[in-house]
Design an enzyme around this catalytic site. Sequence first.
Site, PDB file in Angstrom:
ATOM      1  CB  CYS A 128      -0.985  -0.033   1.156  1.00 59.41           C
ATOM      2  SG  CYS A 128      -2.286   1.224   1.010  1.00 59.41           S
ATOM      3  CG  HIS A 240      -3.868  -3.196   3.193  1.00 59.23           C
ATOM      4  ND1 HIS A 240      -2.829  -2.779   3.998  1.00 59.23           N
ATOM      5  CD2 HIS A 240      -4.341  -2.083   2.585  1.00 59.23           C
ATOM      6  CE1 HIS A 240      -2.684  -1.470   3.890  1.00 59.23           C
ATOM      7  NE2 HIS A 240      -3.586  -1.022   3.031  1.00 59.23           N
TER       8      HIS A 240
END
Length: 347
Positions: A128, A240
């Site tokens: 991320c 994620h």
Amino acid sequence: MIKLFSLFIYLYLISNLKLINTINNTPVIGILTQPFPSSINIKYGDNYLMASYVKYVESAGARVVPIFYNQDDESLTTIFKQINGILLPGGDVDFKTEIQYVKTLTLIWDYVLDVNINGDYFPLWGTCLGLEEIVSLQAESFDVLTDFNAENYSIPLNFSNIALESKIMKNCPTNIINSLANDPITMNNHHFGISPNTFDNNSLLNQFFNVLATNNDKSGNEFISLIESKDYPIYAIIWHPEKSPYSWYSKDATDHSFNAILACQYMSNFFVNETRKSNHKFNDEEVLFKSLIYNYNPTYTFKETHVEQIYIFNTSTNNTKNDFNINQIFSKKLFIIIFILIILFFK
């Protein structure tokens, strides 16, 4: 002829023995800590690390050393020479104001590039925010990042036509590839990212990375989800995977299905297996033991942050929240005992 054949067998065995010896089955991975963002209302500590990233790495058979973002360059470089790879986790960092954090990021990037260019194998992984950092460092500008409407958003990946030939995906089981491509199991939670158009028009990026997957945000805008370096063990994902097994906020769009867990495990296994190819090591076992994350206690912070566990560091005292409180209690008890002994002595 027999002597020549024997020599060939000998050289073959020696070469394979060397290959075996290059595999490090006790990898230690550094995870970069972050300054506390305004969204986390913690009144003490100057560094933090989400425990899910530690578990993500440990689940694949590696140990973790926290890399404190506000350490001096010499200390950081010493750590880099002893660990087997670095993970840049997701989070919330303002690159414009957190000058020391960006300085440490740059040091990491320069080190990773330098040692890999010179024949050392030293993997880097970004998740991320970590992807945003890696592309910005290679592009030499944070301006390559674009706003996206991709918070709390689980979707399948759109694989590129070269994805299945890539280092990261070529050995991925078919069932996991199918899940990633067809099921909404990649949890996105980002404001920023990089568009394929920006990537294609930046030679620093398109000559260095291969794009392996993209996605479209809630507004239909396309962003890059998965990249790897063409020449070095550098990998980054925008989603994620660690949230599937380790994050349980009911309002998050995290998929906790068996397929999502398998996908997470594949990604963590891949990265940790890459770090097994690094021959860095701690020459002093005591230094290793003192450096490991086991010296710190994660704190249950779900009510304050919607993140189950966070490691809270105060680098000025080298304590976590729990250690700090324990030391305070111990000091008070010691003071009381000494006070009582003094009274008894003068009676």
